[in-house]
Design a protein around this motif. Structure first.
Motif, PDB file in Angstrom:
ATOM      1  N   MET A  41     -17.462 -35.179  44.457  1.00 42.83           N
ATOM      2  CA  MET A  41     -16.902 -34.213  43.675  1.00 42.83           C
ATOM      3  C   MET A  41     -16.113 -33.029  44.368  1.00 42.83           C
ATOM      4  O   MET A  41     -16.887 -32.280  45.301  1.00 42.83           O
ATOM      5  CB  MET A  41     -17.854 -33.312  42.625  1.00 42.83           C
ATOM      6  CG  MET A  41     -18.182 -34.260  41.637  1.00 42.83           C
ATOM      7  SD  MET A  41     -19.093 -33.330  40.601  1.00 42.83           S
ATOM      8  CE  MET A  41     -20.665 -33.917  41.255  1.00 42.83           C
ATOM      9  N   GLN A  67     -14.912 -23.265  42.851  1.00 41.37           N
ATOM     10  CA  GLN A  67     -14.510 -24.050  41.535  1.00 41.37           C
ATOM     11  C   GLN A  67     -14.601 -25.573  41.810  1.00 41.37           C
ATOM     12  O   GLN A  67     -14.132 -26.085  42.779  1.00 41.37           O
ATOM     13  CB  GLN A  67     -13.114 -23.749  41.283  1.00 41.37           C
ATOM     14  CG  GLN A  67     -13.101 -22.339  40.976  1.00 41.37           C
ATOM     15  CD  GLN A  67     -11.430 -22.035  40.623  1.00 41.37           C
ATOM     16  OE1 GLN A  67     -10.740 -22.740  40.199  1.00 41.37           O
ATOM     17  NE2 GLN A  67     -11.256 -20.836  40.699  1.00 41.37           N
ATOM     18  N   ASN A  68     -15.330 -26.309  40.751  1.00 38.00           N
ATOM     19  CA  ASN A  68     -15.453 -27.918  40.845  1.00 38.00           C
ATOM     20  C   ASN A  68     -14.173 -28.160  40.151  1.00 38.00           C
ATOM     21  O   ASN A  68     -13.821 -27.737  39.225  1.00 38.00           O
ATOM     22  CB  ASN A  68     -16.669 -28.434  40.200  1.00 38.00           C
ATOM     23  CG  ASN A  68     -16.888 -29.633  40.619  1.00 38.00           C
ATOM     24  OD1 ASN A  68     -15.742 -30.615  40.317  1.00 38.00           O
ATOM     25  ND2 ASN A  68     -18.136 -30.142  40.349  1.00 38.00           N
ATOM     26  N   LEU A  69     -13.257 -29.181  40.981  1.00 31.52           N
ATOM     27  CA  LEU A  69     -12.208 -29.666  40.402  1.00 31.52           C
ATOM     28  C   LEU A  69     -12.346 -30.628  39.210  1.00 31.52           C
ATOM     29  O   LEU A  69     -11.152 -30.807  38.534  1.00 31.52           O
ATOM     30  CB  LEU A  69     -11.256 -29.905  41.563  1.00 31.52           C
ATOM     31  CG  LEU A  69     -10.747 -29.228  42.680  1.00 31.52           C
ATOM     32  CD1 LEU A  69     -10.055 -29.627  43.611  1.00 31.52           C
ATOM     33  CD2 LEU A  69     -10.042 -27.987  41.788  1.00 31.52           C
ATOM     34  N   ASP A  70     -13.612 -31.213  39.107  1.00 27.96           N
ATOM     35  CA  ASP A  70     -13.892 -32.082  37.957  1.00 27.96           C
ATOM     36  C   ASP A  70     -14.603 -31.146  36.994  1.00 27.96           C
ATOM     37  O   ASP A  70     -15.542 -30.297  36.918  1.00 27.96           O
ATOM     38  CB  ASP A  70     -14.964 -32.982  38.422  1.00 27.96           C
ATOM     39  CG  ASP A  70     -15.436 -33.919  37.237  1.00 27.96           C
ATOM     40  OD1 ASP A  70     -15.209 -33.498  36.274  1.00 27.96           O
ATOM     41  OD2 ASP A  70     -16.267 -34.968  37.575  1.00 27.96           O
ATOM     42  N   PRO A  71     -13.934 -30.969  35.736  1.00 25.28           N
ATOM     43  CA  PRO A  71     -14.435 -30.040  34.536  1.00 25.28           C
ATOM     44  C   PRO A  71     -15.785 -30.432  34.147  1.00 25.28           C
ATOM     45  O   PRO A  71     -16.451 -29.506  33.656  1.00 25.28           O
ATOM     46  CB  PRO A  71     -13.254 -30.138  33.740  1.00 25.28           C
ATOM     47  CG  PRO A  71     -12.736 -31.437  33.845  1.00 25.28           C
ATOM     48  CD  PRO A  71     -12.457 -31.893  35.404  1.00 25.28           C
ATOM     49  N   ASN A  72     -16.214 -31.658  34.463  1.00 27.49           N
ATOM     50  CA  ASN A  72     -17.647 -32.080  33.898  1.00 27.49           C
ATOM     51  C   ASN A  72     -18.426 -32.117  35.153  1.00 27.49           C
ATOM     52  O   ASN A  72     -19.570 -32.387  35.227  1.00 27.49           O
ATOM     53  CB  ASN A  72     -17.564 -33.339  33.342  1.00 27.49           C
ATOM     54  CG  ASN A  72     -16.615 -33.304  32.318  1.00 27.49           C
ATOM     55  OD1 ASN A  72     -16.533 -32.673  31.294  1.00 27.49           O
ATOM     56  ND2 ASN A  72     -15.514 -34.328  32.186  1.00 27.49           N
ATOM     57  N   GLY A  73     -17.878 -31.628  36.407  1.00 27.51           N
ATOM     58  CA  GLY A  73     -18.861 -31.587  37.431  1.00 27.51           C
ATOM     59  C   GLY A  73     -20.000 -30.480  37.695  1.00 27.51           C
ATOM     60  O   GLY A  73     -19.980 -29.658  36.847  1.00 27.51           O
ATOM     61  N   SER A 108     -21.398 -26.247  42.902  1.00 23.98           N
ATOM     62  CA  SER A 108     -21.651 -26.388  44.266  1.00 23.98           C
ATOM     63  C   SER A 108     -22.659 -25.618  44.837  1.00 23.98           C
ATOM     64  O   SER A 108     -23.167 -24.600  44.186  1.00 23.98           O
ATOM     65  CB  SER A 108     -20.547 -25.505  45.156  1.00 23.98           C
ATOM     66  OG  SER A 108     -20.492 -25.517  46.498  1.00 23.98           O
ATOM     67  N   GLN A 129     -15.681 -31.398  49.902  1.00 23.54           N
ATOM     68  CA  GLN A 129     -16.763 -32.031  49.062  1.00 23.54           C
ATOM     69  C   GLN A 129     -17.903 -32.151  49.840  1.00 23.54           C
ATOM     70  O   GLN A 129     -18.038 -31.759  51.194  1.00 23.54           O
ATOM     71  CB  GLN A 129     -16.175 -33.589  48.623  1.00 23.54           C
ATOM     72  CG  GLN A 129     -16.200 -34.326  49.848  1.00 23.54           C
ATOM     73  CD  GLN A 129     -15.376 -35.720  49.643  1.00 23.54           C
ATOM     74  OE1 GLN A 129     -15.257 -36.147  48.371  1.00 23.54           O
ATOM     75  NE2 GLN A 129     -15.344 -36.868  50.654  1.00 23.54           N
TER      76      GLN A 129
END
Length: 169
Positions: A1, A78-84, A87, A166
């Motif tokens: 991710m 910020q995780n670029l996957d909204p469901n992730g 960090s 990542q």
């Protein structure tokens, strides 16, 4: 991710802020790798609002010592996957953050990129983006720091910079 982190707080009601480089070497953005994961770099870049007063350099490098920075909060990584998931690179004044006030005594580095800035740069010289090919992506080991450092020796410039990475186990 993949995650993205900027050299300022996450924007809410205002635009992404730029931060002054100062007139000596200054860490603009720092990511501390966790003790359990490495990070792999996917992309980084910066933009300047104005050219520096004299030729300068922007570096992306791994260091063995933390700078003292303004701590990022979790929303700033910020995780670029909204469901992730969040960090593992946590914020802190000697961890992940931006706008260093103390550089620390770095003794060992690995430089991943360095960009020369001209004091007479036109619009094209004020922006830079680098993406790595899959087999050439740098990896920062556990318990190290990744920094974007700016040196603009005579006149400060306002800068926005970011790193996309990542976490790898």
């Amino acid at each position: 991710m993949p995650f993205i982190v900027w050299n300022s707080a996450a924007p809410t009601t205002a635009a992404q802020a730029s931060v002054t480089t100062g007139t000596a070497i200054k860490t603009m953005l720092q990511i501390a790798t966790p003790s359990t994961r490495q990070i792999q770099l996917l992309e980084w870049g910066f933009s300047l609002d104005d050219p520096p007063g004299a030729d300068g350099v922007i570096e992306l490098m791994q260091t063995d010592v933390a700078a003292t920075v303004t701590a990022h909060v979790a929303a700033g990584i910020q995780n670029l996957d909204p469901n992730g998931v969040a960090s593992l690179c946590v914020g802190g004044t000697s961890a992940t953050g931006y706008t260093a006030t103390v550089e620390g005594s770095t003794t060992a580095t690995r430089t991943f990129d360095a960009v020369s800035l001209s004091s007479v740069s036109g619009e094209s010289g004020l922006q830079y983006v680098r993406q790595w090919m899959p087999d050439a992506r740098p990896i920062v080991p556990i318990s190290k720091w990744l920094r974007v450092r700016a040196t603009t020796p005579t006149t400060a410039s306002d800068m926005r910079c970011w790193i996309v990475f990542q976490e790898v186990g």
